[in-house]
Design an enzyme around this catalytic site. Structure first.
Site, PDB file in Angstrom:
ATOM      1  CE1 TYR A 157       7.722   3.433   0.778  1.00 12.48           C
ATOM      2  CE2 TYR A 157       7.372   4.988  -1.095  1.00 12.48           C
ATOM      3  CZ  TYR A 157       8.167   4.336   0.216  1.00 12.48           C
ATOM      4  OH  TYR A 157       9.245   3.652  -1.022  1.00 12.48           O
TER       5      TYR A 157
ATOM      6  CG  PHE B  34       8.960  -0.107  -3.747  1.00 10.06           C
ATOM      7  CD1 PHE B  34       9.274  -0.497  -2.454  1.00 10.06           C
ATOM      8  CD2 PHE B  34       8.191  -1.118  -4.855  1.00 10.06           C
ATOM      9  CE1 PHE B  34       9.094  -1.093  -1.996  1.00 10.06           C
ATOM     10  CE2 PHE B  34       8.124  -2.074  -4.474  1.00 10.06           C
ATOM     11  CZ  PHE B  34       8.491  -2.558  -2.939  1.00 10.06           C
TER      12      PHE B  34
ATOM     13  CG  ASP C 125      -0.381   0.448   2.738  1.00 10.07           C
ATOM     14  OD1 ASP C 125       1.215   0.100   2.765  1.00 10.07           O
ATOM     15  OD2 ASP C 125      -1.259   0.934   3.487  1.00 10.07           O
TER      16      ASP C 125
ATOM     17  CG  HIS D  97       9.426  -6.016   1.169  1.00 10.34           C
ATOM     18  ND1 HIS D  97      10.109  -4.313   1.543  1.00 10.34           N
ATOM     19  CD2 HIS D  97       8.202  -5.216   0.159  1.00 10.34           C
ATOM     20  CE1 HIS D  97       9.174  -3.473   0.879  1.00 10.34           C
ATOM     21  NE2 HIS D  97       7.989  -3.847   0.578  1.00 10.34           N
TER      22      HIS D  97
END
Length: 224
Positions: free
Chosen positions: A66, A77, A64, A186
């Protein structure tokens, strides 16, 4: 909310008429009217505006947006140019440097990737300020699953980069043998040393694209 008006509309436009999306839309309107929500409403669909379906070469799946001030702008990202680079993107840049020798830029704005065909897709497209995952389970996942299915159905080679377990849960949807699936932990500081570093996703992606006579991605984000 800004509308999708390019070739994505023919691929996923039916989703906008389904009951779940009507409920999601009402939820999102209420949230924006009562809370600080990220990204700005006009930026929700930027991943689709910047990367038309016909131009998708690579899909990076995030979770989801930031949730801190002025970070999110619709690409997973990525942050706006004036915002500090978040830890996960710091690690992505480190791996990019080790993999391809790119220098680490002074900002985290990834529009250059998106404009070259890298679909930077979060599975949830909005979030309440300072409340991570606050819009999970409201319907966005159904919409972005439809997006992933639409890309999977494209009759050309595409790279799917799945970082972390939430993204890797989408692997079962990727049934087209023409595509390349790259998996790694991740890039967050909590998991990056478990196999993200050294996974070489950028060189593997470009090697696959070249093998299929597709222009590779210029991954270098330039300083501003």
């Amino acid at each position: 909310m800004s509308a999708i008006n390019n070739d994505w509309l023919s691929a996923v436009g039916n989703e906008f008429h389904k009951p779940y999306y009507k409920e999601l839309y009402q939820f999102i309107i209420t949230e924006y009217n009562n809370y600080k929500i990220y990204p700005n409403a006009e930026d929700i669909f930027n991943a689709f505006h910047f990367t038309p379906l016909s131009e998708v070469k690579v899909v990076v799946i995030g979770q989801d947006p930031y949730h801190n001030e002025n970070q999110a702008h619709g690409l997973c990202f990525s942050v706006k140019p004036e915002v500090d680079i978040p830890p996960s993107l710091v690690n992505i840049y480190k791996e990019l440097q080790d993999d391809l020798g790119c220098y680490i830029p002074n900002h985290g704005y990834l529009e250059k990737w998106a404009r070259q065909g890298v679909l930077l897709l979060n599975t949830v497209l909005t979030v309440r300020a300072h409340q991570a995952y606050s819009h999970q389970g409201k319907g966005w996942e159904k919409f972005t699953d439809a997006v992933i299915r639409a890309v999977n159905e494209q009759d050309r080679p595409i790279v799917f980069i799945l970082w972390g377990k939430p993204a890797q849960r989408k692997k079962s949807m990727l049934s087209n043998s023409k595509h390349l699936i790259l998996e790694a932990p991740h890039p967050s500081p909590l998991s990056s040393f478990r196999g993200f570093f050294g996974s070489k996703p950028f060189s593997k992606t470009n090697e696959f694209l070249r093998m299929n006579h597709i222009e590779p991605i210029d991954w270098q984000i330039e300083n501003r």
